[in-house]
Design an enzyme around this catalytic site. Structure first.
Site, mmCIF file in Angstrom:
data_model
loop_
_atom_site.group_PDB
_atom_site.id
_atom_site.type_symbol
_atom_site.label_atom_id
_atom_site.label_comp_id
_atom_site.label_asym_id
_atom_site.label_seq_id
_atom_site.Cartn_x
_atom_site.Cartn_y
_atom_site.Cartn_z
ATOM 1 N N PHE A 11 5.819 7.924 -53.250
ATOM 2 C CA PHE A 11 6.738 8.811 -53.978
ATOM 3 C C PHE A 11 6.128 10.213 -54.146
ATOM 4 O O PHE A 11 6.619 11.195 -53.566
ATOM 5 C CB PHE A 11 7.056 8.141 -55.324
ATOM 6 C CG PHE A 11 7.637 9.033 -56.373
ATOM 7 C CD1 PHE A 11 8.716 9.867 -56.094
ATOM 8 C CD2 PHE A 11 7.110 9.035 -57.667
ATOM 9 C CE1 PHE A 11 9.253 10.691 -57.089
ATOM 10 C CE2 PHE A 11 7.636 9.843 -58.651
ATOM 11 C CZ PHE A 11 8.708 10.679 -58.358
ATOM 12 N N ILE A 12 5.046 10.340 -54.893
ATOM 13 C CA ILE A 12 4.482 11.677 -55.148
ATOM 14 C C ILE A 12 3.815 12.213 -53.866
ATOM 15 O O ILE A 12 3.945 13.383 -53.524
ATOM 16 C CB ILE A 12 3.463 11.649 -56.310
ATOM 17 C CG1 ILE A 12 4.093 11.044 -57.567
ATOM 18 C CG2 ILE A 12 2.955 13.068 -56.612
ATOM 19 C CD1 ILE A 12 3.109 10.812 -58.721
ATOM 20 N N GLY A 36 4.644 2.284 -50.208
ATOM 21 C CA GLY A 36 5.197 3.484 -49.584
ATOM 22 C C GLY A 36 6.231 3.115 -48.534
ATOM 23 O O GLY A 36 6.461 1.943 -48.257
ATOM 24 N N ALA A 77 -3.303 7.469 -53.197
ATOM 25 C CA ALA A 77 -2.999 6.041 -53.061
ATOM 26 C C ALA A 77 -3.542 5.249 -54.242
ATOM 27 O O ALA A 77 -4.635 5.517 -54.737
ATOM 28 C CB ALA A 77 -3.601 5.497 -51.766
ATOM 29 N N ALA A 78 -2.767 4.294 -54.706
ATOM 30 C CA ALA A 78 -3.193 3.359 -55.756
ATOM 31 C C ALA A 78 -2.094 2.318 -55.910
ATOM 32 O O ALA A 78 -0.981 2.515 -55.423
ATOM 33 C CB ALA A 78 -3.388 4.097 -57.085
ATOM 34 N N SER A 120 -4.410 9.773 -64.412
ATOM 35 C CA SER A 120 -3.258 9.479 -65.272
ATOM 36 C C SER A 120 -3.570 9.718 -66.736
ATOM 37 O O SER A 120 -4.721 9.579 -67.180
ATOM 38 C CB SER A 120 -2.880 8.011 -65.068
ATOM 39 O OG SER A 120 -2.014 7.585 -66.081
ATOM 40 N N TYR A 145 -5.209 -0.733 -65.042
ATOM 41 C CA TYR A 145 -4.891 0.444 -64.228
ATOM 42 C C TYR A 145 -5.611 1.668 -64.791
ATOM 43 O O TYR A 145 -6.239 2.436 -64.048
ATOM 44 C CB TYR A 145 -3.373 0.632 -64.258
ATOM 45 C CG TYR A 145 -2.841 1.930 -63.712
ATOM 46 C CD1 TYR A 145 -2.476 2.062 -62.375
ATOM 47 C CD2 TYR A 145 -2.635 3.029 -64.558
ATOM 48 C CE1 TYR A 145 -1.951 3.257 -61.895
ATOM 49 C CE2 TYR A 145 -2.111 4.218 -64.080
ATOM 50 C CZ TYR A 145 -1.766 4.332 -62.749
ATOM 51 O OH TYR A 145 -1.245 5.517 -62.278
ATOM 52 N N GLY A 274 -0.688 -3.521 -72.631
ATOM 53 C CA GLY A 274 -1.372 -2.451 -71.903
ATOM 54 C C GLY A 274 -0.540 -1.176 -71.824
ATOM 55 O O GLY A 274 -1.028 -0.133 -71.393
HETATM 56 P P1 NAD Z 1 3.529 5.109 -54.867
HETATM 57 O O1 NAD Z 1 3.372 3.641 -54.961
HETATM 58 O O2 NAD Z 1 4.862 5.628 -54.460
HETATM 59 O O3 NAD Z 1 2.426 5.730 -53.918
HETATM 60 C C1 NAD Z 1 1.198 5.102 -53.667
HETATM 61 C C2 NAD Z 1 1.015 5.036 -52.153
HETATM 62 O O4 NAD Z 1 -0.282 4.516 -51.867
HETATM 63 C C3 NAD Z 1 2.024 4.134 -51.446
HETATM 64 O O5 NAD Z 1 2.559 4.805 -50.332
HETATM 65 C C4 NAD Z 1 1.185 2.923 -51.021
HETATM 66 O O6 NAD Z 1 1.706 2.306 -49.856
HETATM 67 C C5 NAD Z 1 -0.167 3.563 -50.821
HETATM 68 N N1 NAD Z 1 -1.311 2.628 -50.970
HETATM 69 C C6 NAD Z 1 -1.554 1.800 -52.013
HETATM 70 N N2 NAD Z 1 -2.689 1.094 -51.800
HETATM 71 C C7 NAD Z 1 -3.178 1.514 -50.595
HETATM 72 C C8 NAD Z 1 -4.318 1.155 -49.825
HETATM 73 N N3 NAD Z 1 -5.185 0.226 -50.221
HETATM 74 N N4 NAD Z 1 -4.502 1.780 -48.633
HETATM 75 C C9 NAD Z 1 -3.636 2.732 -48.192
HETATM 76 N N5 NAD Z 1 -2.527 3.095 -48.886
HETATM 77 C C10 NAD Z 1 -2.309 2.490 -50.075
HETATM 78 O O7 NAD Z 1 3.116 5.697 -56.292
HETATM 79 P P2 NAD Z 1 3.249 7.167 -56.896
HETATM 80 O O8 NAD Z 1 4.055 7.064 -58.123
HETATM 81 O O9 NAD Z 1 3.659 8.125 -55.840
HETATM 82 O O10 NAD Z 1 1.762 7.444 -57.343
HETATM 83 C C11 NAD Z 1 0.886 8.271 -56.599
HETATM 84 C C12 NAD Z 1 -0.419 8.399 -57.368
HETATM 85 O O11 NAD Z 1 -0.187 9.028 -58.622
HETATM 86 C C13 NAD Z 1 -1.077 7.050 -57.685
HETATM 87 O O12 NAD Z 1 -2.468 7.201 -57.596
HETATM 88 C C14 NAD Z 1 -0.682 6.806 -59.120
HETATM 89 O O13 NAD Z 1 -1.605 5.974 -59.787
HETATM 90 C C15 NAD Z 1 -0.712 8.223 -59.668
HETATM 91 N N6 NAD Z 1 0.105 8.394 -60.877
HETATM 92 C C16 NAD Z 1 1.453 8.246 -60.805
HETATM 93 C C17 NAD Z 1 2.214 8.434 -61.952
HETATM 94 C C18 NAD Z 1 3.718 8.313 -61.926
HETATM 95 O O14 NAD Z 1 4.342 8.503 -62.966
HETATM 96 N N7 NAD Z 1 4.350 8.007 -60.807
HETATM 97 C C19 NAD Z 1 1.592 8.747 -63.172
HETATM 98 C C20 NAD Z 1 0.204 8.864 -63.198
HETATM 99 C C21 NAD Z 1 -0.527 8.710 -62.032
#
Ligand code: NAD
Length: 314
Positions: A11-12, A36, A77-78, A120, A145, A274
């Site tokens: 997403f981001i 993703g 990624a996470a 985060s 997390y 949590g």
């Molecule tokens: P998302 O799940 O859409 O994006 C995460 C991407 O990482 C996915 O495309 C997934 O396929 C990829 N991924 C996960 N594990 C992987 C691995 N082992 N190897 C390769 N790729 C991997 O989530 P998001 O909301 O876009 O979050 C992006 C980042 O921002 C993350 O680190 C998340 O923790 C952080 N974050 C998000 C928010 C929020 O509100 N969405 C808030 C705080 C922090």
């Protein structure tokens, strides 16, 4: 500049890829597509400045290969699901902390020394003053997390102190917007789509958090990455106010047009173990760089609801 975006099909990450390409970067993405989707980055596949690696950050060989000939890594990624930690206790350790170690180590070996990290607000834990400034401490996260994010931050600053890296650590509020694939608004729309007579809300609805629109978020990242030069650049990214879950439920009901839906609360002060019921980040430091958001929380919620209804369909 050649950037590697981990999680760039997420997403981001996918919005960040758009922003980087617009700014003239060459962009490589590594993603294992666990949460993703190629559909979010397909529009770049014909661009010769873009390439995609289907790889996993928990596998050191994959990331060692991906960090070759790169100037900066944007580590996005996470595992995105905070709730998952209540059932599977090693996901955040592996997909968060160990993945971050693998990236840092492969960067060190390949001579790449700039990292931008998606952290985060949950690192601050439960009893932080609100709005929470970056210098609040000690940080005592209450989710697995959150622990993995704080652990990753510690690894990153230790690579700065020990190996001369430079880091940008962004503690995000709740990020919402177009292409959202998870989160409260996404869940509410899906629930109403399944049963338009009722909307179940986890907790008492009084949970209240800051929401930041995703394009505001990635523009803030780029602005601060371009304009700050300390060894460690730590910034909260959020908006000026908060929005309650109760208000989000009302907005989603309003925008879907299912005005007869009964909003039912499961009770309790939080959605799950949590979860942090109330959170608001101080954004003074972000504002001091000359960057401000286009959307405040409620406007971001309404905008996101409209976008996701369009994407999901009712
Ligand atoms: P998302 O799940 O859409 O994006 C995460 C991407 O990482 C996915 O495309 C997934 O396929 C990829 N991924 C996960 N594990 C992987 C691995 N082992 N190897 C390769 N790729 C991997 O989530 P998001 O909301 O876009 O979050 C992006 C980042 O921002 C993350 O680190 C998340 O923790 C952080 N974050 C998000 C928010 C929020 O509100 N969405 C808030 C705080 C922090």
């Amino acid at each position: 500049m050649r950037a590697l975006v981990t999680g760039g099909a997420g997403f981001i990450g996918s919005h960040l890829v758009d922003e980087l390409i617009n700014a003239g970067y060459e962009v490589n993405v590594i993603d294992n597509l666990s949460s993703g989707d190629m559909a979010l980055i397909n529009h770049h596949m014909q661009n010769e400045k873009f390439s995609f690696i289907n790889g996993d950050l928990t596998l050191i060989d994959d990331i060692m290969h991906a960090t070759k000939d790169i100037d900066v890594v944007f580590h996005m990624a996470a595992n995105p699901d905070i709730r998952l930690g209540t059932q599977i206790t090693d996901t955040d350790l592996k997909q968060g902390t160990i993945a971050t170690y693998n990236i840092l180590e492969s960067m060190r070996v390949n001579g790449v020394n700039k990292i931008v990290f998606a952290s985060s607000s949950v690192v601050y834990g439960e009893d932080a003053p609100m709005p929470t400034p970056e210098n609040h401490g000690p940080c005592l996260p209450i989710s697995l997390y959150g622990a993995s994010k704080l652990g990753s931050e510690g690894l990153i600053t230790s690579w700065v102190g020990t190996f001369g890296f430079q880091a940008w650590i962004f503690r995000f509020a709740n990020i919402i917007g177009e292409r959202g694939t998870h989160g409260v608004i996404f869940d509410f729309i899906h629930k109403l789509k399944r049963d338009s007579s009722r909307l179940e809300v986890l907790g008492n609805g009084l949970q209240e958090k800051s929401y930041m629109e995703v394009k505001d978020c990635v523009r803030a990242m780029m602005h601060i990455f371009t304009n700050t030069k300390e060894p460690v650049n730590l910034f909260n990214l959020g908006s000026h106010d908060t929005c309650s879950v109760r208000r989000i439920a009302e907005i989603v009901v309003d925008e879907t047009g299912y005005h007869d839906a009964a909003i039912e609360y499961t009770g309790g002060d939080r959605g799950w173990a949590g979860d942090i019921p109330k959170a608001m980040l101080s954004i003074e430091k972000m504002l001091s760089t000359g960057y401000d958001v286009n959307y405040n929380s409620e406007a971001a919620v309404r905008h996101t609801t409209k976008c996701l209804i369009e994407e999901i369909g009712l």
